[in-house]
Design a protein around this motif. Structure first.
Motif, PDB file in Angstrom:
ATOM      1  N   TYR A  36       0.830  -1.306   0.170  1.00  0.00           N
ATOM      2  CA  TYR A  36       0.141  -0.162  -0.287  1.00  0.00           C
ATOM      3  C   TYR A  36       1.202   1.834   0.275  1.00  0.00           C
ATOM      4  CZ  TYR A  36      -4.337  -2.477   0.784  1.00  0.00           C
ATOM      5  OH  TYR A  36      -5.487  -3.268   0.861  1.00  0.00           O
ATOM      6  N   GLN A  38       0.589   5.189   0.928  1.00  0.00           N
ATOM      7  CA  GLN A  38       0.309   6.449   0.796  1.00  0.00           C
ATOM      8  C   GLN A  38       0.654   7.792   1.591  1.00  0.00           C
ATOM      9  OE1 GLN A  38       0.176   5.575   5.834  1.00  0.00           O
ATOM     10  NE2 GLN A  38      -2.241   6.742   5.841  1.00  0.00           N
ATOM     11  N   GLY A  41      -2.092  13.021   4.691  1.00  0.00           N
ATOM     12  CA  GLY A  41      -3.526  13.269   4.609  1.00  0.00           C
ATOM     13  C   GLY A  41      -4.579  11.858   3.820  1.00  0.00           C
ATOM     14  N   LYS A  42      -3.681  11.576   3.589  1.00  0.00           N
ATOM     15  CA  LYS A  42      -4.990  10.137   2.807  1.00  0.00           C
ATOM     16  C   LYS A  42      -5.070   9.503   3.305  1.00  0.00           C
ATOM     17  CE  LYS A  42      -5.338  13.338  -0.595  1.00  0.00           C
ATOM     18  NZ  LYS A  42      -6.626  14.003  -1.139  1.00  0.00           N
ATOM     19  N   GLY A  43      -5.625   8.039   2.475  1.00  0.00           N
ATOM     20  CA  GLY A  43      -5.572   6.185   3.564  1.00  0.00           C
ATOM     21  C   GLY A  43      -4.867   5.778   2.877  1.00  0.00           C
ATOM     22  N   PRO A  44      -4.810   4.645   3.069  1.00  0.00           N
ATOM     23  CA  PRO A  44      -3.513   3.714   2.343  1.00  0.00           C
ATOM     24  C   PRO A  44      -4.728   3.691   0.899  1.00  0.00           C
ATOM     25  CG  PRO A  44      -3.903   3.168   4.680  1.00  0.00           C
ATOM     26  CD  PRO A  44      -4.925   4.055   4.132  1.00  0.00           C
ATOM     27  N   LEU A  46      -3.376   1.065  -2.265  1.00  0.00           N
ATOM     28  CA  LEU A  46      -3.487  -1.101  -3.051  1.00  0.00           C
ATOM     29  C   LEU A  46      -2.441   0.446  -4.268  1.00  0.00           C
ATOM     30  CD1 LEU A  46      -3.024  -3.230  -2.597  1.00  0.00           C
ATOM     31  CD2 LEU A  46      -5.120  -3.576  -4.377  1.00  0.00           C
ATOM     32  N   PHE A  89       4.047   0.917   2.927  1.00  0.00           N
ATOM     33  CA  PHE A  89       3.699  -0.632   3.856  1.00  0.00           C
ATOM     34  C   PHE A  89       3.403  -1.458   3.252  1.00  0.00           C
ATOM     35  CE2 PHE A  89       2.271   2.195   7.688  1.00  0.00           C
ATOM     36  CZ  PHE A  89       1.549   3.139   6.670  1.00  0.00           C
ATOM     37  N   ILE A  99      -6.161  -7.603   6.732  1.00  0.00           N
ATOM     38  CA  ILE A  99      -4.903  -8.179   6.694  1.00  0.00           C
ATOM     39  C   ILE A  99      -3.894  -7.474   7.677  1.00  0.00           C
ATOM     40  CG2 ILE A  99      -3.613  -5.947   5.062  1.00  0.00           C
ATOM     41  CD1 ILE A  99      -5.356  -6.235   2.623  1.00  0.00           C
ATOM     42  N   PHE A 101      -0.971  -5.556   8.640  1.00  0.00           N
ATOM     43  CA  PHE A 101       0.480  -4.569   7.844  1.00  0.00           C
ATOM     44  C   PHE A 101       1.950  -4.375   8.726  1.00  0.00           C
ATOM     45  CE2 PHE A 101      -2.644  -1.624   4.821  1.00  0.00           C
ATOM     46  CZ  PHE A 101      -4.089  -2.005   5.280  1.00  0.00           C
ATOM     47  N   LYS A 103       4.732  -1.961   9.679  1.00  0.00           N
ATOM     48  CA  LYS A 103       5.517  -0.120   9.926  1.00  0.00           C
ATOM     49  C   LYS A 103       5.665   0.648   9.248  1.00  0.00           C
ATOM     50  CE  LYS A 103       6.943  -2.168  14.892  1.00  0.00           C
ATOM     51  NZ  LYS A 103       7.133  -1.730  15.673  1.00  0.00           N
ATOM     52  N   ARG A 106       8.800   5.563   4.944  1.00  0.00           N
ATOM     53  CA  ARG A 106       8.485   6.556   4.274  1.00  0.00           C
ATOM     54  C   ARG A 106       9.780   7.118   4.000  1.00  0.00           C
ATOM     55  NH1 ARG A 106       7.065  11.873   8.623  1.00  0.00           N
ATOM     56  NH2 ARG A 106       5.801   9.741   9.023  1.00  0.00           N
TER      57      ARG A 106
END
Lengths: 111, 114
Positions: A36, A38, A41-44, A46, A89, A99, A101, A103, A106
């Motif tokens: 994923y 990310q 400010g956004k969701g993960p 795919l 992730f 699921i 995940f 850690k 970045r």
């Protein structure tokens, strides 16, 4: 046993370089391994996913390499671009299960 | 492109108060999920919901938490009596068939418990 271990925690790559993120797991029952992406400010979202019956899957500049015997899989981003800067992730799941995940890594691509 | 929406985007509450986080999954999806992400940490599964009942929940999802699909479109997460450690980003997700189909995540609700 339900963990997915991810490294490195952070990564800096020059524009045009190859970004490599590694993950390892213990539970051999995992049968689905998504990655994923990310943005702040956004969701993960795919990015790409693989099942353990193949050793590699490529979609554009993104490739998953999967080593079943070592219980490891990695994401390679070829020709990395500043727009790829995000948190990545790795994850794993069993059947219809949740699921799990890692850690997160970045990633920062230098222009 | 269809997307998962969540409201509110931010919520500040006092410890001990009840909060309800709302989600509208993608319309033809059958599986719904809540995850949370404490600042700077990994995304953690809370609960999955299918056919109007919980299909799985994590150890985090204790009696303080509940989920509901009150109508044909909304999916809610209620925290009955918030604690400081509930401060996190809460993500709703949905998938068309199973967890192994693409899970589409909403933008999240940032919850801060004071």
């Amino acid at each position: 046993q339900q963990q997915v271990k991810q490294s490195p925690q952070s990564l800096i790559v020059q524009k045009g370089g190859i970004s490599i993120i590694n993950c390892a797991y213990e539970n051999t029952a995992f049968d689905y391994f998504p990655w994923y992406q990310q943005f702040p400010g956004k969701g993960p979202a795919l990015l790409i996913a693989i099942r353990p019956d193949v050793s590699e899957k490529k979609e554009g500049r993104f490739t998953i390499s999967f080593n079943k015997s070592a219980k490891q899989f990695s994401l390679h981003i070829m020709d990395s671009q500043p727009g790829d800067s995000a948190t990545y992730f790795c994850a794993a799941s069993i059947g219809d299960d949740k699921i799990i995940f890692g850690k997160g890594t970045r990633l920062h691509i230098l222009p | 492109e269809p997307e998962v929406t969540q409201t509110p985007s931010h919520q500040v509450t006092q410890m001990g108060q009840e909060v309800i986080l709302r989600c509208v999954p993608i319309s033809n999806h059958l599986y719904f999920y809540w995850y949370r992400q404490i600042l700077g940490q990994k995304v953690e599964f809370l609960v999955s919901f299918y056919n109007n009942e919980i299909s799985e929940k994590s150890e985090i999802f204790d009696d303080q938490f509940s989920v509901e699909r009150p109508d044909g479109s909304n999916f809610t997460l209620k925290i009955r009596s918030t604690k400081l450690e509930d401060s996190a980003m809460y993500f709703c997700a949905s998938s068309e068939i199973t967890a192994q189909e693409t899970q589409y995540f909403g933008p999240g609700t940032r919850l801060l418990v004071l």
